[in-house]
Design a protein around this motif. Structure first.
Motif, PDB file in Angstrom:
ATOM      1  N   ILE A  46       0.829  -1.206   0.000  1.00  0.00           N
ATOM      2  CA  ILE A  46       0.000   0.000   0.000  1.00  0.00           C
ATOM      3  C   ILE A  46       0.863   1.257   0.000  1.00  0.00           C
ATOM      4  CG2 ILE A  46      -1.764   1.297   1.255  1.00  0.00           C
ATOM      5  CD1 ILE A  46      -2.898  -1.239   0.197  1.00  0.00           C
ATOM      6  N   GLN A  47       0.541   2.198  -0.897  1.00  0.00           N
ATOM      7  CA  GLN A  47       1.231   3.489  -0.979  1.00  0.00           C
ATOM      8  C   GLN A  47       0.908   4.327   0.261  1.00  0.00           C
ATOM      9  OE1 GLN A  47      -0.807   6.716  -2.530  1.00  0.00           O
ATOM     10  NE2 GLN A  47       0.602   7.523  -0.990  1.00  0.00           N
ATOM     11  N   ILE A  48       1.964   4.712   1.010  1.00  0.00           N
ATOM     12  CA  ILE A  48       1.754   5.508   2.227  1.00  0.00           C
ATOM     13  C   ILE A  48       2.689   6.722   2.279  1.00  0.00           C
ATOM     14  CG2 ILE A  48       0.757   3.680   3.654  1.00  0.00           C
ATOM     15  CD1 ILE A  48       4.423   4.551   4.031  1.00  0.00           C
ATOM     16  N   GLY A  49       3.386   7.015   1.150  1.00  0.00           N
ATOM     17  CA  GLY A  49       4.320   8.134   1.146  1.00  0.00           C
ATOM     18  C   GLY A  49       4.064   9.097   0.011  1.00  0.00           C
ATOM     19  N   ALA A  50       4.759  10.243   0.042  1.00  0.00           N
ATOM     20  CA  ALA A  50       4.641  11.320  -0.959  1.00  0.00           C
ATOM     21  C   ALA A  50       3.268  11.969  -0.933  1.00  0.00           C
ATOM     22  CB  ALA A  50       4.972  10.816  -2.367  1.00  0.00           C
ATOM     23  N   TYR A  51       2.695  12.077   0.249  1.00  0.00           N
ATOM     24  CA  TYR A  51       1.406  12.733   0.439  1.00  0.00           C
ATOM     25  C   TYR A  51       1.627  14.211   0.762  1.00  0.00           C
ATOM     26  CZ  TYR A  51       3.134  11.443   5.051  1.00  0.00           C
ATOM     27  OH  TYR A  51       3.949  11.252   6.138  1.00  0.00           O
ATOM     28  N   SER A  52       0.599  15.007   0.579  1.00  0.00           N
ATOM     29  CA  SER A  52       0.665  16.429   0.892  1.00  0.00           C
ATOM     30  C   SER A  52      -0.741  17.002   0.922  1.00  0.00           C
ATOM     31  CB  SER A  52       1.500  17.187  -0.151  1.00  0.00           C
ATOM     32  OG  SER A  52       1.382  18.591   0.018  1.00  0.00           O
ATOM     33  N   GLU A  53      -0.927  18.037   1.706  1.00  0.00           N
ATOM     34  CA  GLU A  53      -2.210  18.736   1.713  1.00  0.00           C
ATOM     35  C   GLU A  53      -2.474  19.421   0.380  1.00  0.00           C
ATOM     36  OE1 GLU A  53      -0.488  22.898   3.684  1.00  0.00           O
ATOM     37  OE2 GLU A  53      -1.552  21.436   4.931  1.00  0.00           O
ATOM     38  N   PHE A  54      -1.441  19.517  -0.479  1.00  0.00           N
ATOM     39  CA  PHE A  54      -1.605  20.159  -1.779  1.00  0.00           C
ATOM     40  C   PHE A  54      -2.099  19.174  -2.851  1.00  0.00           C
ATOM     41  CE2 PHE A  54       1.344  22.939   0.440  1.00  0.00           C
ATOM     42  CZ  PHE A  54       0.851  24.199   0.127  1.00  0.00           C
ATOM     43  N   TRP A  55      -2.091  17.876  -2.547  1.00  0.00           N
ATOM     44  CA  TRP A  55      -2.618  16.900  -3.524  1.00  0.00           C
ATOM     45  C   TRP A  55      -3.284  15.735  -2.783  1.00  0.00           C
ATOM     46  CZ3 TRP A  55       2.708  18.335  -4.043  1.00  0.00           C
ATOM     47  CH2 TRP A  55       3.628  17.499  -3.413  1.00  0.00           C
ATOM     48  N   THR A  56      -4.281  16.047  -2.026  1.00  0.00           N
ATOM     49  CA  THR A  56      -4.937  15.052  -1.173  1.00  0.00           C
ATOM     50  C   THR A  56      -5.710  13.994  -1.947  1.00  0.00           C
ATOM     51  OG1 THR A  56      -6.866  16.497  -0.963  1.00  0.00           O
ATOM     52  CG2 THR A  56      -5.164  16.699   0.729  1.00  0.00           C
ATOM     53  N   ASP A  57      -6.087  14.267  -3.198  1.00  0.00           N
ATOM     54  CA  ASP A  57      -6.939  13.333  -3.940  1.00  0.00           C
ATOM     55  C   ASP A  57      -6.173  12.195  -4.597  1.00  0.00           C
ATOM     56  OD1 ASP A  57      -9.058  14.955  -3.289  1.00  0.00           O
ATOM     57  OD2 ASP A  57      -9.257  15.862  -5.272  1.00  0.00           O
ATOM     58  N   ILE A  58      -4.858  12.327  -4.762  1.00  0.00           N
ATOM     59  CA  ILE A  58      -4.143  11.383  -5.620  1.00  0.00           C
ATOM     60  C   ILE A  58      -3.061  10.568  -4.909  1.00  0.00           C
ATOM     61  CG2 ILE A  58      -4.599  12.618  -7.766  1.00  0.00           C
ATOM     62  CD1 ILE A  58      -1.817  13.922  -7.454  1.00  0.00           C
ATOM     63  N   HIS A  59      -2.761  10.877  -3.645  1.00  0.00           N
ATOM     64  CA  HIS A  59      -1.866  10.060  -2.841  1.00  0.00           C
ATOM     65  C   HIS A  59      -2.492   9.887  -1.462  1.00  0.00           C
ATOM     66  CE1 HIS A  59       2.239  10.811  -5.062  1.00  0.00           C
ATOM     67  NE2 HIS A  59       1.452   9.952  -5.691  1.00  0.00           N
ATOM     68  N   MET A  60      -2.201   8.776  -0.807  1.00  0.00           N
ATOM     69  CA  MET A  60      -2.750   8.519   0.517  1.00  0.00           C
ATOM     70  C   MET A  60      -1.740   8.828   1.613  1.00  0.00           C
ATOM     71  SD  MET A  60      -5.002   5.018   0.115  1.00  0.00           S
ATOM     72  CE  MET A  60      -3.642   3.977  -0.427  1.00  0.00           C
ATOM     73  N   THR A  61      -2.243   9.307   2.733  1.00  0.00           N
ATOM     74  CA  THR A  61      -1.452   9.370   3.948  1.00  0.00           C
ATOM     75  C   THR A  61      -1.398   7.967   4.550  1.00  0.00           C
ATOM     76  OG1 THR A  61      -3.353   9.752   5.377  1.00  0.00           O
ATOM     77  CG2 THR A  61      -2.321  11.707   4.399  1.00  0.00           C
ATOM     78  N   GLY A  92      10.765   6.309   1.422  1.00  0.00           N
ATOM     79  CA  GLY A  92      12.100   5.935   1.837  1.00  0.00           C
ATOM     80  C   GLY A  92      13.155   5.881   0.750  1.00  0.00           C
ATOM     81  N   THR A  93      12.772   6.053  -0.527  1.00  0.00           N
ATOM     82  CA  THR A  93      13.748   5.924  -1.611  1.00  0.00           C
ATOM     83  C   THR A  93      13.943   7.219  -2.380  1.00  0.00           C
ATOM     84  OG1 THR A  93      13.202   3.578  -1.856  1.00  0.00           O
ATOM     85  CG2 THR A  93      14.353   4.627  -3.696  1.00  0.00           C
ATOM     86  N   PHE A  94      12.871   7.951  -2.637  1.00  0.00           N
ATOM     87  CA  PHE A  94      12.944   9.219  -3.359  1.00  0.00           C
ATOM     88  C   PHE A  94      12.251  10.308  -2.541  1.00  0.00           C
ATOM     89  CE2 PHE A  94      12.971   6.042  -6.845  1.00  0.00           C
ATOM     90  CZ  PHE A  94      14.193   6.371  -7.413  1.00  0.00           C
ATOM     91  N   ASN A  95      12.774  11.516  -2.628  1.00  0.00           N
ATOM     92  CA  ASN A  95      12.205  12.673  -1.943  1.00  0.00           C
ATOM     93  C   ASN A  95      11.202  13.333  -2.892  1.00  0.00           C
ATOM     94  OD1 ASN A  95      11.686  15.163  -0.793  1.00  0.00           O
ATOM     95  ND2 ASN A  95      13.815  15.598  -0.274  1.00  0.00           N
TER      96      ASN A  95
END
Length: 400
Positions: free
Chosen positions: A276-291, A317-320
Motif C-alpha cells: 500500500i502506498q503511504i508516502g509522498a502525500y501532501s495537503e496540496f494533492w490530497t486526492d491522488i496520494h494517501m497518507t 524511503g527511496t525518493f524525496n
C-alpha cells in the motif's frame, strides 16, 4: 515507392523528435481501444471518484513549505540508509510458505507467489526523471543488481510516472523473456523501448490475464498519468490483484483513498498481503496520494473491514517527492498499525520476508533520521499515552 522524410506529416516528424524517456503516445488500434474504454470520457481517462489531478492551493505557499531550510533537512537521512546485505542469498531457495515479498525500495516489490516471480514497478535507475542529470535522486542504492535478480515471470506496472516506469530498467528487462502486465495505453511506451507486442498484456480496469497459474487483474485506482510535456491522459493507471492457487496479494500503485477499495476487497480478497502506498502525500494533492492513515483504511477495506493479512508500506524511503520528512511515513504507519491492531512489515530495502512467518518490525529509519514530530496523533487517554511513551522508548533502545 516509400515517401522521403520531407513527405511525412509535421506530427510524424515531431514524434521522432520526442525524447526517448517520454515514451510514446498511443496510436492506431491501441488508441481506438482506449476510446472504447468505459473509463475514457471527454477525451481522457476518468477516475473512479472525482479527483483533482494537479496541486491545489497557492503555489507560493507550497514553495515556502518545500524550500524552507529545516523542512529540506528533514527530507534527507542523516546518514546512509541501511540496505539488506544478503538479498541474493536469501532469495536462492523457494519460500517455505509459498509466498515471499522483497521490497526493493519505493514501490518496487519482488513477489514470489505459488511458484511464480512477479516484479512490481521496478525502478533501478538513479533518478525518477526524464533526465540523467536532474530530478529526484535515490536515497539508497538498489539492494541487488537487476541482472543478478534472476528470471521474472511477469513485470507489473501500475502507471507511467517516472518513479514507477523507469526507462533504463525496462530496457534492461526487454532483453529477457519476461512478460509485462500494464494498464491500457502504457504498452506504447514499452514498445518504443524494445518490448515486443507479443510480451505485453495490456489491461483496462477489471480485466484479467493468466500467467502460468497466476491470475492478474487490473483494478481501479485514483490517480493520473503522463510523461511528456503535454499530458493527454491517454494512459491508464491501476492497482493490481495477483491470485495464485494458494495466495492472494494486492499492489495499490499510486492512489488517493476512495470507496472502491471495499469493492476490490469484496471481489478479490481477503489478501495474504497488501502493498500500500503511504508516502509522498501532501495537503496540496490530497486526492491522488494517501497518507498512512488512509493507507491503513484502504488495507482494512480490502480485508473486509477488519485487520487481516500483512500490510507492506510502499512508496516511501527511496525518493524525496513531497514536503514531509523522509521517514515520517514509517513512523505514522507504525502508529496506525498499533491503533488498528494490524500486522505491518517494516523490512530494510532488499530484506525478504514471508507474510506467514516472522515479520521484520524494527524502526530501522530512526538511526538515520532527525526527530519526527507526530501531529497526526489523536488525543488518547493518559494511560494509553504513557504506554505509548514506554513503547517508543523501548523501540529507540532496541534500534540503537
Amino acid at each position: 515507392m516509400t515517401g522521403t522524410g520531407s513527405d511525412r506529416s509535421p506530427r510524424a516528424r515531431l514524434r521522432e523528435l520526442r525524447p526517448e524517456s517520454f515514451g510514446a503516445e498511443p496510436t492506431g488500434a491501441r488508441l481506438a481501444r482506449i476510446r472504447r474504454s468505459p473509463n475514457f470520457k471527454d477525451g481522457i481517462f476518468q477516475n473512479p471518484e472525482p479527483a483533482r489531478r494537479g496541486p491545489s492551493g497557492s503555489g507560493i505557499e507550497f514553495a515556502k513549505i518545500y524550500f524552507e531550510k529545516e523542512g529540506r533537512a528533514r527530507r534527507v537521512p542523516t546518514g546512509t540508509i541501511p540496505v539488506h546485505p544478503t538479498t541474493l542469498a536469501d532469495l536462492a531457495g523457494p519460500p517455505a510458505t509459498g509466498l515471499r515479498l522483497t521490497w526493493m525500495g519505493h514501490s518496487g516489490v519482488l513477489a514470489e507467489i505459488d511458484g511464480h516471480r512477479v516484479l512490481f514497478d521496478p525502478v533501478w535507475g538513479d533518478r525518477c526523471s526524464p533526465f540523467l542529470f536532474a530530478g529526484p535522486k535515490r536515497l539508497h542504492p538498489v539492494p541487488v543488481p537487476l541482472a543478478e535478480l534472476g528470471p521474472v515471470d511477469v513485470v507489473v506496472i501500475s502507471h507511467d510516472h517516472y518513479d514507477h516506469l523507469d526507462l533504463p530498467t525496462i530496457k534492461a528487462l526487454a532483453t529477457t523473456d519476461t512478460l509485462f502486465a500494464v494498464p491500457l495505453g502504457v504498452g506504447a511506451h514499452l514498445e518504443r523501448w524494445g518490448v515486443p507486442a507479443s510480451r505485453l498484456r495490456e489491461l483496462d480496469w477489471n480485466e484479467s490475464t493468466e500467467v502460468g497459474e497466476l491470475r492478474l487483474t487490473a483494478t481501479p485506482a485514483r490517480h493520473f498519468c503522463g510523461r511528456g510535456l503535454r499530458n493527454k491522459q491517454h494512459t491508464l493507471w491501476a492497482s493490481w490483484v495477483v491470485r495464485g492457487p494458494a495466495h492472494r496479494i494486492f499492489h495499490s500503485g499510486d492512489t488517493g483513498y476512495f470507496s472502491g477499495f471495499k469493492d476490490i476487497g469484496a471481489a478479490h480478497g481477503p489478501f495474504d498481503a497488501t502493498m500500500i502506498q503511504i508516502g509522498a502525500y501532501s495537503e496540496f494533492w490530497t486526492d491522488i496520494h494517501m497518507t498512512p492513515a488512509e493507507g491503513m483504511r484502504a488495507h482494512l477495506d480490502l480485508q473486509g473491514g477488519a485487520p487481516g493479512g500483512v500490510l507492506l508500506p510502499i512508496h516511501w524511503g527511496t525518493f524525496n517527492l513531497a514536503p514531509h520528512a523522509w521517514a515520517e511515513p514509517g513512523e505514522w504507519t507504525r502508529d496506525e498499525a498499533g491503533e488498528a491492531g494490524q500486522a505491518v512489515a517494516f523490512p530494510l530495502p532488499g530484506e525478504p520476508f514471508e507474510p506467514a512467518g516472522k515479520l521484520p518490525g524494527e524502526s530501522w529509519w530512526r538511526a538515520v533520521s532527525r526527530p519526527i514530530a507526530r501531529p497526526w496523533r489523536r488525543p488518547r487517554s493518559v494511560e494509553v499515552a504513557a504506554e505509548e511513551t514506554r513503547s517508543d522508548d523501548l523501540d529507540l533502545a532496541g534500534d540503537r
